[in-house]
Design a protein around this motif. Structure first.
Motif, PDB file in Angstrom:
ATOM      1  N   ASN A  64       0.813  -1.218   0.000  1.00  0.00           N
ATOM      2  CA  ASN A  64       0.000   0.000   0.000  1.00  0.00           C
ATOM      3  C   ASN A  64       0.848   1.270   0.000  1.00  0.00           C
ATOM      4  O   ASN A  64       0.320   2.373  -0.115  1.00  0.00           O
ATOM      5  N   LYS A  65       2.162   1.119   0.138  1.00  0.00           N
ATOM      6  CA  LYS A  65       3.071   2.257   0.067  1.00  0.00           C
ATOM      7  C   LYS A  65       3.881   2.269  -1.231  1.00  0.00           C
ATOM      8  O   LYS A  65       4.784   3.094  -1.384  1.00  0.00           O
ATOM      9  N   ALA A  66       3.541   1.374  -2.140  1.00  0.00           N
ATOM     10  CA  ALA A  66       4.310   1.273  -3.385  1.00  0.00           C
ATOM     11  C   ALA A  66       4.264   2.576  -4.177  1.00  0.00           C
ATOM     12  O   ALA A  66       5.288   3.038  -4.696  1.00  0.00           O
ATOM     13  N   LYS A  67       3.096   3.186  -4.263  1.00  0.00           N
ATOM     14  CA  LYS A  67       2.971   4.433  -5.030  1.00  0.00           C
ATOM     15  C   LYS A  67       3.857   5.522  -4.451  1.00  0.00           C
ATOM     16  O   LYS A  67       4.595   6.204  -5.181  1.00  0.00           O
ATOM     17  N   ASP A  68       3.797   5.692  -3.124  1.00  0.00           N
ATOM     18  CA  ASP A  68       4.604   6.727  -2.471  1.00  0.00           C
ATOM     19  C   ASP A  68       6.099   6.439  -2.626  1.00  0.00           C
ATOM     20  O   ASP A  68       6.894   7.356  -2.835  1.00  0.00           O
ATOM     21  N   ALA A  69       6.471   5.168  -2.511  1.00  0.00           N
ATOM     22  CA  ALA A  69       7.885   4.799  -2.622  1.00  0.00           C
ATOM     23  C   ALA A  69       8.425   5.083  -4.022  1.00  0.00           C
ATOM     24  O   ALA A  69       9.526   5.625  -4.173  1.00  0.00           O
ATOM     25  N   VAL A  70       7.656   4.732  -5.036  1.00  0.00           N
ATOM     26  CA  VAL A  70       8.100   4.945  -6.418  1.00  0.00           C
ATOM     27  C   VAL A  70       8.215   6.438  -6.718  1.00  0.00           C
ATOM     28  O   VAL A  70       9.105   6.872  -7.454  1.00  0.00           O
ATOM     29  N   ALA A  71       7.354   7.240  -6.107  1.00  0.00           N
ATOM     30  CA  ALA A  71       7.389   8.684  -6.353  1.00  0.00           C
ATOM     31  C   ALA A  71       8.605   9.349  -5.719  1.00  0.00           C
ATOM     32  O   ALA A  71       9.138  10.322  -6.256  1.00  0.00           O
ATOM     33  N   LEU A  72       9.062   8.809  -4.585  1.00  0.00           N
ATOM     34  CA  LEU A  72      10.113   9.488  -3.825  1.00  0.00           C
ATOM     35  C   LEU A  72      11.505   8.900  -3.992  1.00  0.00           C
ATOM     36  O   LEU A  72      12.493   9.627  -4.078  1.00  0.00           O
ATOM     37  N   PHE A  73      11.590   7.572  -4.035  1.00  0.00           N
ATOM     38  CA  PHE A  73      12.904   6.924  -4.025  1.00  0.00           C
ATOM     39  C   PHE A  73      13.448   6.691  -5.431  1.00  0.00           C
ATOM     40  O   PHE A  73      12.703   6.616  -6.401  1.00  0.00           O
ATOM     41  N   ASP A  74      14.771   6.556  -5.494  1.00  0.00           N
ATOM     42  CA  ASP A  74      15.457   6.270  -6.759  1.00  0.00           C
ATOM     43  C   ASP A  74      15.890   4.807  -6.844  1.00  0.00           C
ATOM     44  O   ASP A  74      16.009   4.259  -7.942  1.00  0.00           O
ATOM     45  N   VAL A  75      16.134   4.192  -5.695  1.00  0.00           N
ATOM     46  CA  VAL A  75      16.569   2.797  -5.621  1.00  0.00           C
ATOM     47  C   VAL A  75      15.832   2.146  -4.455  1.00  0.00           C
ATOM     48  O   VAL A  75      15.719   2.745  -3.381  1.00  0.00           O
ATOM     49  N   ILE A  76      15.342   0.931  -4.653  1.00  0.00           N
ATOM     50  CA  ILE A  76      14.688   0.173  -3.592  1.00  0.00           C
ATOM     51  C   ILE A  76      15.448  -1.141  -3.402  1.00  0.00           C
ATOM     52  O   ILE A  76      15.615  -1.902  -4.359  1.00  0.00           O
ATOM     53  N   HIS A  77      15.890  -1.401  -2.178  1.00  0.00           N
ATOM     54  CA  HIS A  77      16.753  -2.550  -1.891  1.00  0.00           C
ATOM     55  C   HIS A  77      15.979  -3.768  -1.388  1.00  0.00           C
ATOM     56  O   HIS A  77      16.605  -4.799  -1.127  1.00  0.00           O
ATOM     57  N   THR A  78      14.663  -3.660  -1.220  1.00  0.00           N
ATOM     58  CA  THR A  78      13.945  -4.652  -0.415  1.00  0.00           C
ATOM     59  C   THR A  78      12.781  -5.320  -1.149  1.00  0.00           C
ATOM     60  O   THR A  78      11.752  -5.622  -0.543  1.00  0.00           O
ATOM     61  N   ILE A  79      12.933  -5.585  -2.420  1.00  0.00           N
ATOM     62  CA  ILE A  79      11.922  -6.364  -3.136  1.00  0.00           C
ATOM     63  C   ILE A  79      12.081  -7.828  -2.695  1.00  0.00           C
ATOM     64  O   ILE A  79      13.159  -8.410  -2.849  1.00  0.00           O
ATOM     65  N   ASP A  80      11.018  -8.405  -2.133  1.00  0.00           N
ATOM     66  CA  ASP A  80      11.189  -9.743  -1.557  1.00  0.00           C
ATOM     67  C   ASP A  80       9.987 -10.664  -1.716  1.00  0.00           C
ATOM     68  O   ASP A  80      10.004 -11.782  -1.205  1.00  0.00           O
ATOM     69  N   ARG A  81       8.944 -10.216  -2.411  1.00  0.00           N
ATOM     70  CA  ARG A  81       7.805 -11.094  -2.657  1.00  0.00           C
ATOM     71  C   ARG A  81       7.018 -10.595  -3.852  1.00  0.00           C
ATOM     72  O   ARG A  81       7.109  -9.418  -4.230  1.00  0.00           O
ATOM     73  N   GLU A  82       6.257 -11.506  -4.432  1.00  0.00           N
ATOM     74  CA  GLU A  82       5.568 -11.207  -5.692  1.00  0.00           C
ATOM     75  C   GLU A  82       4.609 -10.031  -5.557  1.00  0.00           C
ATOM     76  O   GLU A  82       4.520  -9.189  -6.463  1.00  0.00           O
ATOM     77  N   LYS A  83       3.877  -9.952  -4.454  1.00  0.00           N
ATOM     78  CA  LYS A  83       2.901  -8.873  -4.284  1.00  0.00           C
ATOM     79  C   LYS A  83       3.570  -7.507  -4.352  1.00  0.00           C
ATOM     80  O   LYS A  83       3.059  -6.585  -5.005  1.00  0.00           O
ATOM     81  N   ILE A  84       4.714  -7.361  -3.686  1.00  0.00           N
ATOM     82  CA  ILE A  84       5.446  -6.094  -3.706  1.00  0.00           C
ATOM     83  C   ILE A  84       5.994  -5.818  -5.097  1.00  0.00           C
ATOM     84  O   ILE A  84       5.916  -4.699  -5.606  1.00  0.00           O
ATOM     85  N   ALA A  85       6.551  -6.831  -5.729  1.00  0.00           N
ATOM     86  CA  ALA A  85       7.129  -6.651  -7.062  1.00  0.00           C
ATOM     87  C   ALA A  85       6.058  -6.194  -8.053  1.00  0.00           C
ATOM     88  O   ALA A  85       6.296  -5.285  -8.866  1.00  0.00           O
ATOM     89  N   ARG A  86       4.900  -6.810  -7.989  1.00  0.00           N
ATOM     90  CA  ARG A  86       3.803  -6.424  -8.900  1.00  0.00           C
ATOM     91  C   ARG A  86       3.330  -4.995  -8.629  1.00  0.00           C
ATOM     92  O   ARG A  86       3.102  -4.208  -9.561  1.00  0.00           O
ATOM     93  N   ALA A  87       3.185  -4.649  -7.363  1.00  0.00           N
ATOM     94  CA  ALA A  87       2.717  -3.308  -7.018  1.00  0.00           C
ATOM     95  C   ALA A  87       3.690  -2.238  -7.502  1.00  0.00           C
ATOM     96  O   ALA A  87       3.284  -1.206  -8.052  1.00  0.00           O
ATOM     97  N   VAL A  88       4.969  -2.497  -7.320  1.00  0.00           N
ATOM     98  CA  VAL A  88       5.985  -1.542  -7.754  1.00  0.00           C
ATOM     99  C   VAL A  88       6.026  -1.447  -9.274  1.00  0.00           C
ATOM    100  O   VAL A  88       6.135  -0.350  -9.843  1.00  0.00           O
ATOM    101  N   ALA A  89       5.938  -2.585  -9.948  1.00  0.00           N
ATOM    102  CA  ALA A  89       5.952  -2.592 -11.413  1.00  0.00           C
ATOM    103  C   ALA A  89       4.781  -1.795 -11.981  1.00  0.00           C
ATOM    104  O   ALA A  89       4.927  -1.050 -12.960  1.00  0.00           O
ATOM    105  N   GLU A  90       3.625  -1.932 -11.367  1.00  0.00           N
ATOM    106  CA  GLU A  90       2.449  -1.186 -11.820  1.00  0.00           C
ATOM    107  C   GLU A  90       2.643   0.316 -11.640  1.00  0.00           C
ATOM    108  O   GLU A  90       2.283   1.113 -12.512  1.00  0.00           O
ATOM    109  N   GLU A  91       3.235   0.708 -10.515  1.00  0.00           N
ATOM    110  CA  GLU A  91       3.463   2.130 -10.264  1.00  0.00           C
ATOM    111  C   GLU A  91       4.512   2.716 -11.198  1.00  0.00           C
ATOM    112  O   GLU A  91       4.384   3.852 -11.657  1.00  0.00           O
ATOM    113  N   ILE A  92       5.538   1.941 -11.498  1.00  0.00           N
ATOM    114  CA  ILE A  92       6.557   2.414 -12.446  1.00  0.00           C
ATOM    115  C   ILE A  92       5.929   2.663 -13.808  1.00  0.00           C
ATOM    116  O   ILE A  92       6.196   3.669 -14.470  1.00  0.00           O
TER     117      ILE A  92
END
Length: 226
Positions: free
Chosen positions: A93-121
């Motif tokens: 639920n913080k994927a949108k905010d993270a993609v907007a603010l950060f340049d690098v994310i070190h903690t991709i560790d499960r499919e749900k997070i990976a999908r959420a981040v990919a959608e926001e990108i």
């Protein structure tokens, strides 16, 4: 680090850490330029971070999206070339905010997070870089992909989701020799065809450099005790 770590200034400590990175790299015949210092500024406010920025540091790490949102938009307006890394756990639920603010994310560790981040990108059109976090100690309380699943998960992220995974990240168990975990992570990264390794913190970054770290996450050795 000596006891003086907590009595001198953050810029002085930053200078010392940079020197130690150079020394550690040269000891194993690596170029210091191949090692990125991520200054971990979690729990420190903007006023504590500014002297480190003024000393020339531009790469910083934060553990929590909410804290970074309170602190970094203002600092980024003052120092436009800052590169911000998320080094703590990310909730979907913080994927949108993270993609907007950060340049690098070190903690991709499960499919749900990976999908959420990919959608926001895809939605935001931002170009981020990612590390997959591996739970090298297979600790039940700790985040990270199990080592045996690391390569398959990297393949899923890069092939299915088109996420730009650049490397692997780990946090060794506190009661085990970190060198064993750094060597293990380097082996896993090689098997996955990745060149970057996010490993090593204030107490063990020199050891991590000896085992190939490309990104060291150093907080207390720069900012002092929390």
């Amino acid at each position: 680090m000596t006891d003086d770590t907590y009595h001198d200034t953050a810029p002085e400590r930053l200078k010392r850490v940079r020197h130690e990175i150079v020394t550690a790299a040269e000891a194993v015949k690596r170029s210091p330029a191949d090692i990125e210092l991520v200054a971990v500024s979690k729990t420190f406010d903007a006023d504590a971070v500014r002297p480190v920025l003024a000393a020339g540091q531009r790469v910083f790490g934060e553990n929590r999206v909410q804290e970074a949102e309170r602190k970094w938009p203002e600092l980024k307006r003052e120092f436009a070339d800052v590169e911000l890394h998320l080094i703590g756990p990310l909730q979907s639920n913080k994927a949108k905010d993270a993609v907007a603010l950060f340049d690098v994310i070190h903690t991709i560790d499960r499919e749900k997070i990976a999908r959420a981040v990919a959608e926001e990108i895809s939605r935001e059109g931002r170009a981020l870089k990612f590390f997959v976090q591996v739970n090298t100690g297979e600790e039940p309380q700790k985040a990270g992909v199990p080592p045996r699943e690391a390569k398959a998960f990297v393949d899923f992220c890069t092939s299915d989701l088109k996420l730009p995974i650049v490397g692997l990240m780990c946090i060794p168990p506190v009661d085990e020799e970190p060198a064993v975990h750094f060597a293990f992570l380097a082996k896993l990264a090689k098997e996955a065809g990745l060149k970057s390794l996010s490993m090593g913190m204030s107490s063990d970054f020199e050891t991590a450099i000896a085992f190939g770290a490309t990104h060291v996450r150093v907080g207390s050795a720069i900012f002092g005790g929390r």
